[in-house]
Design a protein around this motif. Structure first.
Motif, PDB file in Angstrom:
ATOM      1  N   TYR A  66      85.034  76.139  17.269  1.00 45.59           N
ATOM      2  CA  TYR A  66      85.922  75.022  16.939  1.00 45.59           C
ATOM      3  C   TYR A  66      85.511  74.447  15.579  1.00 45.59           C
ATOM      4  O   TYR A  66      84.819  73.432  15.510  1.00 45.59           O
ATOM      5  CB  TYR A  66      85.858  73.939  18.022  1.00 45.59           C
ATOM      6  N   PRO A  67      85.914  75.095  14.488  1.00 41.64           N
ATOM      7  CA  PRO A  67      85.445  74.693  13.158  1.00 41.64           C
ATOM      8  C   PRO A  67      85.889  73.306  12.706  1.00 41.64           C
ATOM      9  O   PRO A  67      85.297  72.742  11.787  1.00 41.64           O
ATOM     10  CB  PRO A  67      86.001  75.779  12.233  1.00 41.64           C
ATOM     11  N   THR A  68      86.893  72.721  13.353  1.00 40.30           N
ATOM     12  CA  THR A  68      87.367  71.398  12.932  1.00 40.30           C
ATOM     13  C   THR A  68      86.881  70.265  13.832  1.00 40.30           C
ATOM     14  O   THR A  68      87.271  69.115  13.623  1.00 40.30           O
ATOM     15  CB  THR A  68      88.909  71.362  12.870  1.00 40.30           C
ATOM     16  N   ILE A  69      86.020  70.578  14.804  1.00 38.60           N
ATOM     17  CA  ILE A  69      85.528  69.545  15.724  1.00 38.60           C
ATOM     18  C   ILE A  69      84.704  68.505  14.957  1.00 38.60           C
ATOM     19  O   ILE A  69      83.994  68.843  14.022  1.00 38.60           O
ATOM     20  CB  ILE A  69      84.681  70.162  16.873  1.00 38.60           C
ATOM     21  N   THR A  70      84.820  67.258  15.354  1.00 37.30           N
ATOM     22  CA  THR A  70      83.986  66.200  14.800  1.00 37.30           C
ATOM     23  C   THR A  70      82.790  66.010  15.711  1.00 37.30           C
ATOM     24  O   THR A  70      82.954  65.809  16.916  1.00 37.30           O
ATOM     25  CB  THR A  70      84.776  64.877  14.696  1.00 37.30           C
ATOM     26  N   ILE A  71      81.587  66.093  15.135  1.00 38.17           N
ATOM     27  CA  ILE A  71      80.340  65.913  15.885  1.00 38.17           C
ATOM     28  C   ILE A  71      79.646  64.668  15.374  1.00 38.17           C
ATOM     29  O   ILE A  71      79.457  64.508  14.170  1.00 38.17           O
ATOM     30  CB  ILE A  71      79.388  67.114  15.727  1.00 38.17           C
ATOM     31  N   VAL A  72      79.244  63.800  16.304  1.00 40.01           N
ATOM     32  CA  VAL A  72      78.443  62.624  15.971  1.00 40.01           C
ATOM     33  C   VAL A  72      77.142  62.746  16.745  1.00 40.01           C
ATOM     34  O   VAL A  72      77.156  62.883  17.966  1.00 40.01           O
ATOM     35  CB  VAL A  72      79.167  61.313  16.363  1.00 40.01           C
ATOM     36  N   THR A  73      76.011  62.711  16.028  1.00 39.27           N
ATOM     37  CA  THR A  73      74.704  62.807  16.670  1.00 39.27           C
ATOM     38  C   THR A  73      73.721  61.884  15.972  1.00 39.27           C
ATOM     39  O   THR A  73      73.914  61.531  14.813  1.00 39.27           O
ATOM     40  CB  THR A  73      74.172  64.265  16.673  1.00 39.27           C
ATOM     41  N   THR A  74      72.675  61.489  16.691  1.00 39.37           N
ATOM     42  CA  THR A  74      71.649  60.638  16.096  1.00 39.37           C
ATOM     43  C   THR A  74      70.543  61.458  15.460  1.00 39.37           C
ATOM     44  O   THR A  74      69.810  60.948  14.616  1.00 39.37           O
ATOM     45  CB  THR A  74      71.016  59.704  17.145  1.00 39.37           C
ATOM     46  N   GLU A  75      70.412  62.747  15.858  1.00 40.63           N
ATOM     47  CA  GLU A  75      69.285  63.547  15.400  1.00 40.63           C
ATOM     48  C   GLU A  75      69.613  65.028  15.496  1.00 40.63           C
ATOM     49  O   GLU A  75      70.160  65.481  16.498  1.00 40.63           O
ATOM     50  CB  GLU A  75      68.054  63.260  16.287  1.00 40.63           C
ATOM     51  N   VAL A  76      69.275  65.769  14.442  1.00 39.21           N
ATOM     52  CA  VAL A  76      69.311  67.223  14.505  1.00 39.21           C
ATOM     53  C   VAL A  76      67.860  67.669  14.543  1.00 39.21           C
ATOM     54  O   VAL A  76      67.125  67.488  13.577  1.00 39.21           O
ATOM     55  CB  VAL A  76      70.053  67.842  13.302  1.00 39.21           C
ATOM     56  N   ASP A  77      67.454  68.189  15.692  1.00 40.71           N
ATOM     57  CA  ASP A  77      66.067  68.601  15.888  1.00 40.71           C
ATOM     58  C   ASP A  77      65.805  69.966  15.268  1.00 40.71           C
ATOM     59  O   ASP A  77      66.684  70.595  14.689  1.00 40.71           O
ATOM     60  CB  ASP A  77      65.704  68.595  17.367  1.00 40.71           C
ATOM     61  N   GLU A  78      64.578  70.445  15.455  1.00 43.29           N
ATOM     62  CA  GLU A  78      64.068  71.677  14.839  1.00 43.29           C
ATOM     63  C   GLU A  78      64.826  72.930  15.253  1.00 43.29           C
ATOM     64  O   GLU A  78      65.116  73.795  14.448  1.00 43.29           O
ATOM     65  CB  GLU A  78      62.596  71.789  15.242  1.00 43.29           C
ATOM     66  N   GLY A  79      65.117  73.077  16.529  1.00 39.50           N
ATOM     67  CA  GLY A  79      65.783  74.281  17.016  1.00 39.50           C
ATOM     68  C   GLY A  79      65.643  74.418  18.511  1.00 39.50           C
ATOM     69  O   GLY A  79      65.473  73.426  19.217  1.00 39.50           O
ATOM     70  N   LEU A  80      65.720  75.656  18.986  1.00 37.62           N
ATOM     71  CA  LEU A  80      65.624  75.951  20.413  1.00 37.62           C
ATOM     72  C   LEU A  80      64.373  76.771  20.703  1.00 37.62           C
ATOM     73  O   LEU A  80      63.964  77.592  19.888  1.00 37.62           O
ATOM     74  CB  LEU A  80      66.845  76.746  20.885  1.00 37.62           C
ATOM     75  N   ASP A  81      63.808  76.551  21.889  1.00 38.62           N
ATOM     76  CA  ASP A  81      62.696  77.392  22.311  1.00 38.62           C
ATOM     77  C   ASP A  81      63.243  78.633  23.024  1.00 38.62           C
ATOM     78  O   ASP A  81      64.462  78.828  23.098  1.00 38.62           O
ATOM     79  CB  ASP A  81      61.700  76.609  23.186  1.00 38.62           C
ATOM     80  N   ALA A  82      62.361  79.466  23.558  1.00 37.33           N
ATOM     81  CA  ALA A  82      62.770  80.710  24.218  1.00 37.33           C
ATOM     82  C   ALA A  82      63.631  80.466  25.452  1.00 37.33           C
ATOM     83  O   ALA A  82      64.396  81.333  25.866  1.00 37.33           O
ATOM     84  CB  ALA A  82      61.538  81.530  24.596  1.00 37.33           C
TER      85      ALA A  82
END
Length: 125
Positions: A66-82
């Motif tokens: 969904y390339p046009t979705i609006t995302i609101v977040t307080t934090e973008v963390d490092e990534g995902l674990d295994a």
């Protein structure tokens, strides 16, 4: 991920939607939820996804579908674990909230989270 239960107002297609999930990890659950809203006639410009913490992988996965979705977040963390959980993150929000943190995927009869891999550039709208 799949939607297990849906109960929406008859005029859902005419409403503005604030779609809430505390953590965006792989993005698979929110993609399934948005697909259900679209199935019921909701236009993408009426949907805003709001989360507390997001992983870059989940953002890329969500934008790839969904390339046009609006995302609101307080934090973008490092990534995902295994295991597909956000790091450093806060652990599994649902487990903490419902007190089920002692269970694992085997106890629930599922395969556990699926990790999305996407090397595209992250862009926030």
């Amino acid at each position: 991920s799949r939607v297990l239960y849906t109960r929406l107002p008859q005029d859902i297609a005419e409403r503005k939607i604030l779609l809430l999930d505390p953590i965006l990890a792989t993005g698979n659950s929110i993609i399934a939820a948005i697909a259900k809203l679209v199935e019921f006639g909701v236009r993408m410009e009426r949907i805003v996804f709001i989360c507390l913490i997001a992983a870059p992988e989940g953002i890329r996965n969500l934008f790839s579908v969904y390339p046009t979705i609006t995302i609101v977040t307080t934090e973008v963390d490092e990534g995902l674990d295994a295991r597909g959980q956000v790091i450093p993150g806060i652990g599994n929000f649902g487990d903490r909230y419902f007190g089920t943190d002692q269970l694992d995927a085997d106890d629930l009869g599922c395969d556990g989270p699926q990790v999305a891999r996407n090397d595209s550039v992250v862009s926030m709208h």
